[in-house]
Design an enzyme around this catalytic site. Structure first.
Site, short mmCIF file in Angstrom:
data_model
loop_
_atom_site.label_atom_id
_atom_site.label_comp_id
_atom_site.label_asym_id
_atom_site.label_seq_id
_atom_site.Cartn_x
_atom_site.Cartn_y
_atom_site.Cartn_z
NE ARG A 250 -2.36 3.30 2.47
CZ ARG A 250 -2.12 4.43 3.12
NH1 ARG A 250 -0.90 4.69 3.59
NH2 ARG A 250 -3.06 5.30 3.33
CG ASP A 252 1.39 7.56 3.29
OD1 ASP A 252 0.27 7.48 3.81
OD2 ASP A 252 2.13 8.56 3.41
CD GLU A 287 -3.40 8.22 2.05
OE1 GLU A 287 -4.12 8.82 2.86
OE2 GLU A 287 -2.17 8.10 2.20
CG PHE A 308 -17.61 3.46 1.42
CD1 PHE A 308 -18.83 3.06 0.92
CD2 PHE A 308 -17.15 2.89 2.59
CE1 PHE A 308 -19.60 2.09 1.58
CE2 PHE A 308 -17.89 1.92 3.26
CZ PHE A 308 -19.12 1.53 2.75
CG HIS A 309 -14.25 6.98 6.43
ND1 HIS A 309 -14.15 8.34 6.72
CD2 HIS A 309 -14.20 6.35 7.62
CE1 HIS A 309 -14.04 8.50 8.02
NE2 HIS A 309 -14.07 7.31 8.59
CG HIS A 310 -14.75 11.36 3.85
ND1 HIS A 310 -14.00 10.77 4.83
CD2 HIS A 310 -13.88 12.07 3.07
CE1 HIS A 310 -12.72 11.11 4.67
NE2 HIS A 310 -12.63 11.89 3.61
CG HIS A 376 -3.60 4.71 9.75
ND1 HIS A 376 -3.68 4.21 8.47
CD2 HIS A 376 -2.87 5.85 9.65
CE1 HIS A 376 -3.03 5.00 7.64
NE2 HIS A 376 -2.52 6.00 8.32
CG ASP A 377 -4.75 8.51 7.45
OD1 ASP A 377 -3.86 8.94 8.20
OD2 ASP A 377 -4.58 8.27 6.25
N GLY A 380 -7.20 7.85 14.08
CA GLY A 380 -6.05 8.42 14.76
C GLY A 380 -5.86 9.91 14.58
#
Length: 569
Positions: A250, A252, A287, A308-310, A376-377, A380
């Protein structure tokens, strides 16, 4: 010309190389003895010497001794000498051929907080439980060595060297071997867009490594127009994938890999990394906050889909600050777009955003998007590191999590999410002196405007902040989260994965039936998936199909509910 970074064995001995194009004099200090190095026309310096595995060495560049920027092992911290190593014995690696990307169910973990011990050995003992739930891939947050013991890993300065707090290279090999024996892929998060603030001696060795006209939010920008710079990162990736038989990487924040040469670098990177072992599947995920489809059409499997997360987060929490602003106006409508097309922001004007972002992505396969409800973003980077369960209705979180696991996109679980963990994941670091104070003040200033916090922003340098972020494995599974995970992933393996492998036959269709109710159909050559989802709406007159193969709650009767069925052709 040979642009090999670090040490390399041959019949003549061990050859050490470093790129120092502006240096006047470069030498190798091996076991305390100085050896002059010869300059090549491309700015690399090299020397071949008798050496043994375990010997300590430094490079002396214009009078200053520094560790190898491509060190595979350190004798101590990032200031210590580097250690001569030999490549791993490749015997036994050929048996593992990897897994198809359509089968991926990713589990993101931070080695230091995943277990009480915070080591690779301890994490290895937990892998069987994860595999038993139906998880198929482990994504390890960055392990390239950084200054201090504690940290997320994104401030690494020796990206070829395993952070010693986690264990030895053999411990990592054991972790990967055991994962493979359980059918688990292992991917590594690799940071190529910047170096950390302490111990990055690459600045002294090669100032040209950096682009003086650009700066990232985390440090000096890297100049990818330089052939030696491109080789540094490609060889780093080749090392991790080849030496440890990793299944992929992945990458970054690739939106910070920009400027002249960056596009060519990304193309060559994908080709070279996959060529490490053409006999097995090697997967590459990025990302990339630009929401552009180019990389997925040019050798990369997928991108993290924060859209999607947002949408999920804004619907369940009502938050609208910062980057949630453009997703807070109609999160259910946005979720419809995410389920239909992948990305939400595709270049169209949107409330809360001054400049449009993204390009159309609906032509991409669903496997081109890695979706998550927590990462994590997103956990965290909150001041108090709260997980979604601490912020929203648990029933809503359960349904959103179920949606993540059964929708035909690649799901990623953040460690502990599979068991309904409420342990926070905070920002932590381990610096000293002025740098520690600067990090402490910077973190406090970041959230100074959040009135509800008062003085509660945890000190990122405190060992207690790190300790509070460790998963609590004794936490009671009050919501039967493990059973939910197991059932959802069983449905995914039996029904979703075969359809993904058959290929999409037509665009998805998503219909909104009210404020927070929708249905979706995904079309594949092997059949269809039909989903009904409620995120806070009851509609008793609604008559969704009654033959759902997997469900959470009762659609139409419960405010939070999901049902999905697969209809093969």
């Amino acid at each position: 010309m040979t642009r090999h970074w670090g040490g390399q064995w041959s019949d003549n001995g061990w050859t050490a190389r470093i790129w120092a194009p502006d240096a006047d004099e470069v030498g190798l200090v091996l076991r305390g003895q100085h050896h002059g190095m010869a300059r090549q026309p491309d700015g690399f310096w090299s020397v071949t010497v008798p050496a043994r595995a375990g010997d300590e060495y430094l490079f002396r560049i214009d009078g200053k001794d520094i560790p190898d920027p491509a060190s595979r092992l350190q004798a101590g911290d990032v200031q210590a000498p580097s250690v001569v190593t030999r490549p791993a014995d490749p015997a036994g690696l050929a048996a593992w051929k990897g897994r198809d990307w359509a089968e991926a169910v990713i589990y993101e973990l931070h080695l230091g907080t995943f277990t009480p011990e915070g080591t690779l050995a301890a994490a290895t003992a937990k892998l069987a439980e994860l595999a038993g739930l139906g998880i198929t891939a482990i994504e390890i947050m960055p392990v390239g060595q950084w200054s201090g013991e504690r940290g997320w890993g994104y401030d690494g300065v020796l990206p070829y060297s395993l952070h010693p707090a986690y264990g030895s290279p053999d411990d990592l090999r054991g972790f990967v071997d055991h994962a493979h024996s359980l059918g688990l892929m292992v991917m590594l998060d690799l940071v190529m867009n910047h170096f950390g603030p302490d111990g990055a001696y690459i600045h002294h060795a090669a100032p040209r490594f950096f682009d003086e006209n650009r700066h990232t939010p985390w440090g000096a920008a890297i100049d990818f127009s330089q052939a030696a710079v491109q080789e540094y990162w490609i060889q780093c990736a080749e090392y991790w994938v080849g030496e440890y038989c990793l299944d992929g990487l992945r990458l970054d924040a690739v939106h910070q890999i920009s400027g002249p040469g960056a596009d060519d670098f990304m193309r060559t990177f994908a080709q070279r990394v996959r060529a490490v072992d053409p006999s097995r599947a090697i997967h590459l995920v990025v990302e990339d906050e630009r929401n552009e489809p180019g990389l997925r059409q040019n050798g990369y499997d997928a991108t993290w889909n924060d859209d999607f997360h947002h949408a999920i987060h804004c619907r369940l929490t009502g938050e609208s600050d910062s980057y949630y602003a453009s997703f807070s106006h109609d999160p259910v409508g946005d979720l419809c777009l995410a389920l239909e097309r992948g990305h939400i922001e595709e270049g169209q004007p949107r409330p809360g955003r001054d400049t449009p972002r993204g390009e159309p992505s609906g032509h991409l396969p669903p496997t081109g998007f890695v979706n998550a409800t927590q990462t994590h973003d997103q956990v965290g980077n909150r001041a108090l590191g709260e997980r979604l369960l601490s912020l929203a209705d648990p029933d809503g979180v359960r349904v959103a999590y179920a949606l993540l696991l059964v929708a035909p996109y690649i799901p990623m679980i953040f460690m502990g999410e599979e068991r309904g963990a409420t342990t926070p994941f905070l920002f932590f670091a381990d610096y000293e002196g002025d740098l520690a104070e600067a990090v402490r003040k910077g973190r406090a200033a970041e959230f100074a405007g959040v009135a509800s916090l008062g003085e509660k922003v945890p000190d990122p340098l405190s060992p207690d902040t790190f300790a509070r972020s460790r998963l609590n494995w004794s936490e009671r599974d009050a919501g039967d989260w493990l059973d939910l995970t197991r059932r959802a992933l069983a449905f995914r393996a039996s029904h979703v994965v075969p359809l993904l492998k058959s290929g999409r036959s037509a665009p998805a269709s998503v219909t909104r039936h009210g404020k927070a109710l929708l249905s979706a159909t995904w079309h594949f050559h092997g059949g269809t998936l039909e989903l009904w989802l409620s995120l806070g709406q009851v509609e008793p007159d609604l008559k969704p199909p009654q033959d759902a193969a997997f469900s959470v709650g009762r659609v139409g009767l419960d405010p939070f509910a999901l049902s999905i069925t697969a209809r093969p052709k």
